[in-house]
Design an enzyme around this catalytic site. Structure first.
Site, mmCIF file in Angstrom:
data_model
loop_
_atom_site.group_PDB
_atom_site.id
_atom_site.type_symbol
_atom_site.label_atom_id
_atom_site.label_comp_id
_atom_site.label_asym_id
_atom_site.label_seq_id
_atom_site.Cartn_x
_atom_site.Cartn_y
_atom_site.Cartn_z
ATOM 1 N N ASP A 117 25.722 45.199 -22.721
ATOM 2 C CA ASP A 117 26.875 44.499 -22.160
ATOM 3 C C ASP A 117 26.945 44.755 -20.658
ATOM 4 O OD1 ASP A 117 29.232 43.196 -21.726
ATOM 5 O OD2 ASP A 117 30.410 44.324 -23.194
ATOM 6 N N ASP A 138 35.992 35.046 -29.289
ATOM 7 C CA ASP A 138 36.819 36.069 -29.928
ATOM 8 C C ASP A 138 37.889 35.358 -30.740
ATOM 9 O OD1 ASP A 138 38.976 37.986 -30.364
ATOM 10 O OD2 ASP A 138 37.875 39.308 -29.014
ATOM 11 N N GLU A 159 33.476 35.937 -24.606
ATOM 12 C CA GLU A 159 34.690 36.632 -25.018
ATOM 13 C C GLU A 159 35.887 36.266 -24.153
ATOM 14 O OE1 GLU A 159 34.966 41.039 -23.460
ATOM 15 O OE2 GLU A 159 32.870 40.580 -23.892
#
Length: 381
Positions: free
Chosen positions: A183, A257, A235
């Site tokens: 990430d 999400d 996200e």
């Protein structure tokens, strides 16, 4: 059936739950939250009560349309997250009313088990070998970690070497039969991303997540061809229209999400849109048990699903963890890194309502950290 009540609960460590009651006694649960803005989303949920109270909870699509389009100003993370949790609760009610899990209402399962991954290393990863080894011992076949902590706009050779070293350590511990994802968390500048993607290639991560901040999605295409590492994002994108530029850029994995991107209804449409681009879906979910349950229901009905994030033991879960508010936590028991298809009605979980009400009396005030560079200027977290 009519909706008779909408209640929200501020639940540690950083979650918000919504409970929707009906005149037939069927209750639906959802998780509408933005990490660090739970109180703001809570207010938005209660503003939407006027749409919900007295309405038929089984008219999910009609309610979704009115909640998202019933005012002149639309969209944004607060509204889409409020709608997301409500939408989860409505699908929960729909499944319970019909006595079937939600994935049966979405066309039925396309798989029998699904792969999960866990987090290691925290916000400022240092030694990752031991924690990765622990996840392997726990049975996971995939993990994710941050590439770095705070990173300079043009990283020093030491910063670059540390990030690459973490990836090499992860590959060494995991071997070639397991996977890890990296990430970038939007904290890596475009200049640093260009350098890192080339250098990380030999470690063969499953994907690199959020290589750029979401407002730079139009620049993702510049990174796609720099290495053979699949790029992932999503996200902090909250609708099909938000996702479209990223999909057009050539990314390999989209990460909506389900507690931010309009719930099960819109996340399903995002997955379908991604399928037309040959893009896989790995839902983002560092949140609580309701968000995970909703994600899992969608995963089992999604052909282009890749892998599911789950938050058990994540560094944010201080004081309370993923399973603490469930009557039967075994629903999330994994075997060799995979989760079996849930068979219970609705979202497939039973919330410990008393534990939730007790937690709400304590509440929480979790906020995202604010980082600064050495010169005092703002740094991306």
């Amino acid at each position: 059936m009519k909706i008779t009540s909408v209640e929200t609960f501020l639940v540690a460590p950083r979650w918000l739950f919504v409970r929707i009651g009906t005149d037939e006694g069927i209750v639906g649960w959802g998780e509408p939250v933005i990490e660090g803005r739970a109180q703001t989303v809570r207010a938005a949920v209660h503003e939407l009560e006027e749409v919900l109270l007295g309405a038929d909870p089984l008219r999910i699509e009609d309610l979704w349309q009115v909640m998202t389009k019933g005012t002149f100003y639309r969209g944004g993370p607060v509204l889409s997250s409020a709608v997301a949790g409500i939408d989860q609760a409505l699908w929960d009610i729909a499944g319970k009313a019909r006595g079937v899990p939600v994935h049966e209402l979405l066309g039925g399962p396309v798989r029998d088990t699904l792969r999960m991954y866990g987090w290691v290393g925290g916000d400022t990863p240092t030694e990752v070998r031991d924690v990765i080894a622990q996840q392997v011992e726990a049975g996971l076949t995939a993990i994710k970690m941050n590439v770095s902590g705070r990173m300079s706009p043009i990283a020093s050779p030491v910063e670059i070497a540390a990030a690459v070293g973490r990836a090499e350590a992860a590959r060494e511990v995991l071997g070639d039969e397991r996977d890890f994802a990296i990430d970038f968390h939007g904290r890596v500048s475009k200049a640093n991303a260009r350098r890192l993607l080339a250098l990380l290639q030999d470690s063969a991560p499953m994907f690199v997540e959020e290589p750029l901040v979401p407002e730079h999605s139009h620049l993702l295409g510049e990174l796609v061809g720099l290495s053979n590492i699949p790029l992932a994002t999503g996200e902090r994108l909250f609708s099909r229209t938000d996702m479209l530029p990223a999909l057009q850029s050539g990314i390999a994995v989209v990460q909506p999400d389900i507690s931010h991107a309009g719930g099960i209804s819109e996340t399903r449409r995002i997955a379908s849109l991604a399928e037309t681009f040959g893009v896989l879906v790995a839902p983002h979910c560092p949140l609580g048990p309701i968000a995970l349950a909703a994600s899992v229901q969608l995963d089992f009905a999604t052909p282009n699903f890749l892998i599911q994030e789950q938050s058990l033991g994540i560094h944010y879960n201080a004081g309370s963890d993923l399973l603490d508010y469930l009557v039967d936590p075994s629903v999330f028991t994994m075997r060799d890194g995979y989760l079996d298809r849930p068979l219970g009605p609705g979202l497939g979980i039973e919330i410990d309502e008393q534990a939730v009400r007790d937690a709400d009396r304590r509440g929480h005030d979790w906020k995202s950290p604010v980082w600064r560079h050495d010169d005092g200027s703002f740094a991306e977290w």
